[in-house]
Design a protein around this motif. Structure first.
Motif, PDB file in Angstrom:
ATOM      1  N   TYR A  14      73.499  -5.566  27.784  1.00 11.13           N
ATOM      2  CA  TYR A  14      73.591  -6.195  26.458  1.00 11.13           C
ATOM      3  C   TYR A  14      72.770  -7.478  26.418  1.00 11.13           C
ATOM      4  O   TYR A  14      72.389  -8.016  27.470  1.00 11.13           O
ATOM      5  CB  TYR A  14      75.052  -6.495  26.112  1.00 11.13           C
ATOM      6  CG  TYR A  14      75.799  -5.278  25.614  1.00 11.13           C
ATOM      7  CD1 TYR A  14      75.535  -4.739  24.359  1.00 11.13           C
ATOM      8  CD2 TYR A  14      76.766  -4.651  26.405  1.00 11.13           C
ATOM      9  CE1 TYR A  14      76.202  -3.620  23.898  1.00 11.13           C
ATOM     10  CE2 TYR A  14      77.449  -3.528  25.959  1.00 11.13           C
ATOM     11  CZ  TYR A  14      77.161  -3.012  24.693  1.00 11.13           C
ATOM     12  OH  TYR A  14      77.820  -1.912  24.240  1.00 11.13           O
ATOM     13  N   SER A  16      73.607 -10.309  25.990  1.00 15.48           N
ATOM     14  CA  SER A  16      74.253 -11.384  26.736  1.00 15.48           C
ATOM     15  C   SER A  16      73.888 -11.341  28.228  1.00 15.48           C
ATOM     16  O   SER A  16      74.229 -12.250  28.978  1.00 15.48           O
ATOM     17  CB  SER A  16      75.771 -11.247  26.604  1.00 15.48           C
ATOM     18  OG  SER A  16      76.191 -10.011  27.138  1.00 15.48           O
ATOM     19  N   PHE A  18      74.974  -8.857  30.099  1.00 17.61           N
ATOM     20  CA  PHE A  18      76.022  -8.077  30.747  1.00 17.61           C
ATOM     21  C   PHE A  18      75.574  -6.628  30.935  1.00 17.61           C
ATOM     22  O   PHE A  18      75.095  -5.988  30.002  1.00 17.61           O
ATOM     23  CB  PHE A  18      77.305  -8.119  29.922  1.00 17.61           C
ATOM     24  CG  PHE A  18      78.456  -7.454  30.600  1.00 17.61           C
ATOM     25  CD1 PHE A  18      79.216  -8.137  31.525  1.00 17.61           C
ATOM     26  CD2 PHE A  18      78.766  -6.124  30.322  1.00 17.61           C
ATOM     27  CE1 PHE A  18      80.264  -7.511  32.172  1.00 17.61           C
ATOM     28  CE2 PHE A  18      79.815  -5.489  30.974  1.00 17.61           C
ATOM     29  CZ  PHE A  18      80.565  -6.193  31.886  1.00 17.61           C
ATOM     30  N   ALA A  20      76.554  -3.174  31.119  1.00 20.19           N
ATOM     31  CA  ALA A  20      77.715  -2.345  30.783  1.00 20.19           C
ATOM     32  C   ALA A  20      77.631  -0.938  31.359  1.00 20.19           C
ATOM     33  O   ALA A  20      78.654  -0.310  31.610  1.00 20.19           O
ATOM     34  CB  ALA A  20      77.884  -2.281  29.266  1.00 20.19           C
ATOM     35  N   PRO A  39      89.413   2.124  32.852  1.00 20.09           N
ATOM     36  CA  PRO A  39      90.131   0.966  32.308  1.00 20.09           C
ATOM     37  C   PRO A  39      89.332   0.304  31.186  1.00 20.09           C
ATOM     38  O   PRO A  39      88.172   0.645  30.959  1.00 20.09           O
ATOM     39  CB  PRO A  39      90.239   0.028  33.515  1.00 20.09           C
ATOM     40  CG  PRO A  39      89.086   0.394  34.396  1.00 20.09           C
ATOM     41  CD  PRO A  39      88.861   1.861  34.191  1.00 20.09           C
ATOM     42  N   ASN A  40      89.946  -0.632  30.491  1.00 18.40           N
ATOM     43  CA  ASN A  40      89.240  -1.369  29.446  1.00 18.40           C
ATOM     44  C   ASN A  40      88.020  -2.061  30.023  1.00 18.40           C
ATOM     45  O   ASN A  40      88.080  -2.631  31.110  1.00 18.40           O
ATOM     46  CB  ASN A  40      90.164  -2.421  28.834  1.00 18.40           C
ATOM     47  CG  ASN A  40      91.082  -1.796  27.810  1.00 18.40           C
ATOM     48  OD1 ASN A  40      90.693  -0.858  27.122  1.00 18.40           O
ATOM     49  ND2 ASN A  40      92.297  -2.286  27.735  1.00 18.40           N
ATOM     50  N   GLY A  41      86.925  -1.975  29.282  1.00 22.28           N
ATOM     51  CA  GLY A  41      85.708  -2.643  29.732  1.00 22.28           C
ATOM     52  C   GLY A  41      84.883  -1.812  30.703  1.00 22.28           C
ATOM     53  O   GLY A  41      83.878  -2.285  31.232  1.00 22.28           O
ATOM     54  N   ALA A  42      85.292  -0.553  30.923  1.00 20.50           N
ATOM     55  CA  ALA A  42      84.577   0.290  31.890  1.00 20.50           C
ATOM     56  C   ALA A  42      83.201   0.715  31.383  1.00 20.50           C
ATOM     57  O   ALA A  42      82.317   1.036  32.169  1.00 20.50           O
ATOM     58  CB  ALA A  42      85.410   1.523  32.208  1.00 20.50           C
ATOM     59  N   GLY A  43      83.043   0.726  30.050  1.00 20.79           N
ATOM     60  CA  GLY A  43      81.764   1.160  29.486  1.00 20.79           C
ATOM     61  C   GLY A  43      81.864   2.457  28.700  1.00 20.79           C
ATOM     62  O   GLY A  43      80.849   3.026  28.304  1.00 20.79           O
ATOM     63  N   LYS A  44      83.106   2.893  28.421  1.00 20.87           N
ATOM     64  CA  LYS A  44      83.303   4.160  27.708  1.00 20.87           C
ATOM     65  C   LYS A  44      82.696   4.105  26.300  1.00 20.87           C
ATOM     66  O   LYS A  44      81.930   4.988  25.904  1.00 20.87           O
ATOM     67  CB  LYS A  44      84.802   4.485  27.609  1.00 20.87           C
ATOM     68  CG  LYS A  44      85.512   4.553  28.949  1.00 20.87           C
ATOM     69  CD  LYS A  44      86.978   4.909  28.795  1.00 20.87           C
ATOM     70  CE  LYS A  44      87.832   3.867  28.081  1.00 20.87           C
ATOM     71  NZ  LYS A  44      87.976   2.598  28.796  1.00 20.87           N
ATOM     72  N   THR A  45      83.070   3.054  25.555  1.00 14.67           N
ATOM     73  CA  THR A  45      82.566   2.946  24.186  1.00 14.67           C
ATOM     74  C   THR A  45      81.050   2.769  24.169  1.00 14.67           C
ATOM     75  O   THR A  45      80.359   3.342  23.321  1.00 14.67           O
ATOM     76  CB  THR A  45      83.265   1.779  23.458  1.00 14.67           C
ATOM     77  OG1 THR A  45      84.673   2.026  23.456  1.00 14.67           O
ATOM     78  CG2 THR A  45      82.783   1.651  22.026  1.00 14.67           C
ATOM     79  N   THR A  46      80.549   2.017  25.108  1.00 16.70           N
ATOM     80  CA  THR A  46      79.096   1.823  25.187  1.00 16.70           C
ATOM     81  C   THR A  46      78.398   3.170  25.383  1.00 16.70           C
ATOM     82  O   THR A  46      77.418   3.479  24.697  1.00 16.70           O
ATOM     83  CB  THR A  46      78.759   0.878  26.356  1.00 16.70           C
ATOM     84  OG1 THR A  46      79.434  -0.361  26.162  1.00 16.70           O
ATOM     85  CG2 THR A  46      77.267   0.624  26.441  1.00 16.70           C
ATOM     86  N   GLN A  85      86.788   3.827  18.002  1.00 14.76           N
ATOM     87  CA  GLN A  85      87.991   3.231  18.570  1.00 14.76           C
ATOM     88  C   GLN A  85      88.704   2.341  17.550  1.00 14.76           C
ATOM     89  O   GLN A  85      89.918   2.390  17.414  1.00 14.76           O
ATOM     90  CB  GLN A  85      87.561   2.405  19.784  1.00 14.76           C
ATOM     91  CG  GLN A  85      88.682   1.739  20.523  1.00 14.76           C
ATOM     92  CD  GLN A  85      88.165   1.052  21.801  1.00 14.76           C
ATOM     93  OE1 GLN A  85      86.997   1.164  22.160  1.00 14.76           O
ATOM     94  NE2 GLN A  85      89.027   0.357  22.465  1.00 14.76           N
TER      95      GLN A  85
ATOM     96  N   SER B 253      72.779  -3.045  18.815  1.00  9.93           N
ATOM     97  CA  SER B 253      72.642  -3.944  19.965  1.00  9.93           C
ATOM     98  C   SER B 253      71.906  -3.237  21.090  1.00  9.93           C
ATOM     99  O   SER B 253      71.863  -2.038  21.167  1.00  9.93           O
ATOM    100  CB  SER B 253      73.997  -4.441  20.430  1.00  9.93           C
ATOM    101  OG  SER B 253      74.922  -3.399  20.424  1.00  9.93           O
TER     102      SER B 253
HETATM  103  N1  LIG Z   1      77.809  -6.124  21.991  1.00 14.18           N
HETATM  104  C1  LIG Z   1      78.149  -6.489  23.238  1.00 14.18           C
HETATM  105  N2  LIG Z   1      77.581  -7.572  23.812  1.00 14.18           N
HETATM  106  C2  LIG Z   1      77.915  -7.937  25.064  1.00 14.18           C
HETATM  107  N3  LIG Z   1      78.799  -7.293  25.838  1.00 14.18           N
HETATM  108  C3  LIG Z   1      79.404  -6.206  25.325  1.00 14.18           C
HETATM  109  C4  LIG Z   1      79.109  -5.755  24.004  1.00 14.18           C
HETATM  110  N4  LIG Z   1      79.849  -4.656  23.766  1.00 14.18           N
HETATM  111  C5  LIG Z   1      80.573  -4.443  24.888  1.00 14.18           C
HETATM  112  N5  LIG Z   1      80.306  -5.374  25.823  1.00 14.18           N
HETATM  113  C6  LIG Z   1      80.879  -5.449  27.170  1.00 14.18           C
HETATM  114  O1  LIG Z   1      80.553  -4.262  27.865  1.00 14.18           O
HETATM  115  C7  LIG Z   1      81.652  -3.834  28.653  1.00 14.18           C
HETATM  116  C8  LIG Z   1      82.002  -2.414  28.328  1.00 14.18           C
HETATM  117  O2  LIG Z   1      82.538  -2.364  27.030  1.00 14.18           O
HETATM  118  P1  LIG Z   1      83.020  -1.018  26.385  1.00 14.18           P
HETATM  119  O3  LIG Z   1      81.927  -0.037  26.471  1.00 14.18           O
HETATM  120  O4  LIG Z   1      83.539  -1.331  25.030  1.00 14.18           O
HETATM  121  O5  LIG Z   1      84.198  -0.616  27.371  1.00 14.18           O
HETATM  122  P2  LIG Z   1      85.434   0.399  27.151  1.00 14.18           P
HETATM  123  O6  LIG Z   1      85.186   1.152  25.896  1.00 14.18           O
HETATM  124  O7  LIG Z   1      85.415   1.261  28.364  1.00 14.18           O
HETATM  125  O8  LIG Z   1      86.653  -0.438  27.081  1.00 14.18           O
HETATM  126  C9  LIG Z   1      82.798  -4.808  28.385  1.00 14.18           C
HETATM  127  O9  LIG Z   1      82.862  -5.721  29.448  1.00 14.18           O
HETATM  128  C10 LIG Z   1      82.390  -5.503  27.118  1.00 14.18           C
HETATM  129  O10 LIG Z   1      82.851  -6.822  27.102  1.00 14.18           O
END
Ligand SMILES: Nc1ncnc2c1ncn2[C@@H]1O[C@H](COP(=O)(O)OP(=O)(O)O)[C@@H](O)[C@H]1O
Ligand SMILES: [Mg+2]
Lengths: 308, 253
Positions: A14, A16, A18, A20, A39-46, A85, B253
């Protein structure tokens, strides 16, 4: 058969900075239900967002139905239904309008009969003229599902579909999922509950910190991971495990006051009966007995360590 | 080309207009009538004519432009900002639809709405004053082009804005002064030389002047300069948009 969704070496950093996703590869077969467990933050939604075109990948490649999701986005996105989500809805729209809108966006000619069927399948028909702000959270979730199904997708993504959903809705949701699968739709759902993956999926992909740790058939995985611990608290601490119990592979914990026995729930014989008998024979006095299912966290630790 | 999607967005946006009919149509009509009463009736009795045109008629093109600019920017920006704000934008982004089609849907609807309201203002004005349009096609040229350009400009603002304050900044704070100082209510010949020179840096002056020329054949600046200004601004908006398409700026993004 070629996979319906193929993710290869996908990475996402991202803005930032980070990271992901760290080189994720995953093939999804047509007609299966795959649970993306992590777990939360694993990258599933990404991961899902990249497949659907909401987030741009940093590297790697995704194809859906053999088409590249970037170059041939029209073909791929027309095939995909997405239930996000977050409960994001246009509060002032009616159920009917918002679902009809989704169908149009996906380039399909209006088909009121299909929309009617989708709404009826999801028990939303009586609410078709209600505005979304009048609906409960569970119903909003169903509207999002209806929107995703409005254009007859071949692949359906459900991102944490049971978050904030009550038991009865969850049950009816799984019924819908089963029916869709029976009609040939491929379903990918994300969850951080292992029970949920167990309940519904054919295959499970475990993801953590942007990496796929393993992808396996549910049954195989459950056998592998379905371990339990039997903890026996003793009245008198032991120095060592008695010789007569050596064959059980026991562990002493808590200054010798507790014996730990790990067993496999799916095994024919767990060995508990024999163990307890042997303990009595060895003259051990038991204070308490408890069992503990290995948690998702234990499983992750186990998988991560096995991967080293 | 995903025509169904363009139609969906367009009619979805037009339906929003219908729901907010009172706010979006009635209020500009009322404010225009007020302008006519205050400026036309009160001041108009003092300033009889400008360049041989009755004062009420003289201010009509400027009033139409004022409404057209604020409406088009407002609708163009809100149309895309609102889904961004609520999160429903996910659906547009995951649809088989190109950025060009997204723009056609949103900007098309915003421009249509602006043109409808502009027309209503014209009709309202004709109830107060005698109006004639000397060059109907030139009038349509300015009318439509301004609506499209500023709806597009609004769309860009909607993508850029990260809160409601930023969203309203330009339509509320920038456009009205430019319109009021752009010769809506007077001819810049009536200004002292210094302010007349300054006015030439106001792009809205060119819009209003060209538009007024199509009605009455009187203008503060050459109508061709007016046409050039609006075309240049349109080109600027299009390039910004192309850049957004390429980079996914603030959308993906
Ligand atoms: N737009 C973004 N900018 C920066 N970091 C992001 C953004 N979206 C998600 N993240 C980070 O990427 C990681 C994975 O997020 P996400 O894919 O939503 O995880 P999950 O769906 O598995 O909970 C998290 O640590 C989250 O904080
Ligand atoms: Mg998530």
């Amino acid at each position: 058969m070629a996979p319906i969704v193929s993710v290869s070496n996908l990475s996402k950093t991202y803005a930032s900075g980070f990271e992901a996703l760290k080189g994720v590869s995953l093939d999804i077969e047509e007609g299966e239900i795959l649970a993306l467990l992590g777990p939360n933050g694993a990258g599933k939604t990404t991961l899902i967002s990249i497949v659907c075109g909401i987030v741009n990948a940093t590297g790697g490649k995704v194809t859906v139905g053999g088409h590249d999701v970037v170059r041939d986005f029209r073909q791929t996105r027309a095939m995909i239904g997405l239930v996000p989500q977050e409960l994001t809805t246009d509060a002032f729209e009616t159920v009917w309008n918002t679902v009809t809108f989704s169908r149009g966006l996906h380039g399909k000619k209006p088909d009121p009969e299909h929309i009617e069927k989708v709404l009826k399948d999801l028990s939303l028909w009586s609410k078709k003229d209600s505005t979304l702000r009048e609906l409960s959270g569970g119903m909003k979730r169903r509207v999002l599902i209806a929107k995703a199904l409005s254009h007859e997708p071949r692949v359906l993504f459900l991102d944490e579909p049971t978050a904030g959903v009550d038991v009865s809705l969850r049950k009816s949701m799984w019924e819908v999922v089963e029916r869709l699968r029976a009609s040939g739709v491929t379903i990918i759902l994300t969850t951080h509950y292992i029970e949920e993956a167990e309940e519904i999926a054919d295959r499970i992909a475990v993801i953590n910190s942007g990496e796929i740790l393993l992808v396996e058939d549910k049954k195989a995985l459950m056998t592998k991971l379905g371990r339990k611990q039997l903890r026996v608290d003793l009245t008198q601490p032991l120095e060592t495990v008695p010789d007569s119990l050596a064959s059980y592979d026991l562990r002493l914990e808590g200054d010798g006051e507790r014996l730990i026995y790990e067993y496999d729930t799916s095994a024919e014989r767990t060995g508990i009966t024999a163990l307890l008998a042997a303990m009595a024979e060895a003259g051990l006095r038991l204070k308490d007995i408890s069992t503990r299912q290995s948690s998702l966290e234990d499983i992750f630790v186990e998988i991560v360590e096995a991967g080293r | 080309m995903n025509i169904e999607a363009v139609k969906s967005i367009y009619f979805f946006e037009m339906a929003r207009t219908r729901r907010t009919l009172l706010q979006s149509v009635v209020s500009p009509v009322i404010s225009t009538s007020l302008y006519f009463i205050v400026f036309g009736a009160a001041i108009g009795t003092r300033i009889q004519e400008i360049d041989g045109i009755s004062y009420g008629a003289f201010i009509t093109p400027g009033l139409m432009m004022l409404t057209l600019l604020t409406q088009c920017i407002g609708n163009g920006s809100f149309g895309i900002y609102f889904p961004k704000f609520t999160g429903t934008i996910y659906e547009v982004l995951s649809s088989p639809i190109s950025m060009l089609e997204i723009v056609l849907g949103y900007v098309g609807a915003a421009a249509t709405k602006g043109l409808m309201i502009g027309t209503i203002i014209l009709i309202t004005a004709s109830l107060f004053v005698d109006l004639s349009i000397a060059h109907p096609f030139v009038m349509l040229f300015f009318f439509v082009l301004t609506a499209v350009t500023f709806s597009l400009f609004g769309f860009l603002i909607g993508i850029w804005a990260k809160d409601f304050e930023q969203l309203n900044l330009i339509p509320m704070l920038v456009i009205p002064p430019l319109v009021f100082l752009g010769g809506s209510f007077y001819s810049i010949d009536m200004l002292p030389p210094f302010w007349r020179a300054v006015s030439h840096f106001n792009p809205v002056l060119y819009l209003i002047s060209g538009f007024r020329w199509s009605f009455f054949e009187i203008s503060d600046v050459n109508p061709l300069a007016s046409a050039a200004i609006i075309l240049v601004f349109l080109a600027l908006c299009m390039s910004a948009l192309t850049w957004i398409f390429r980079t996914g700026y603030k959308l993906r993004s």
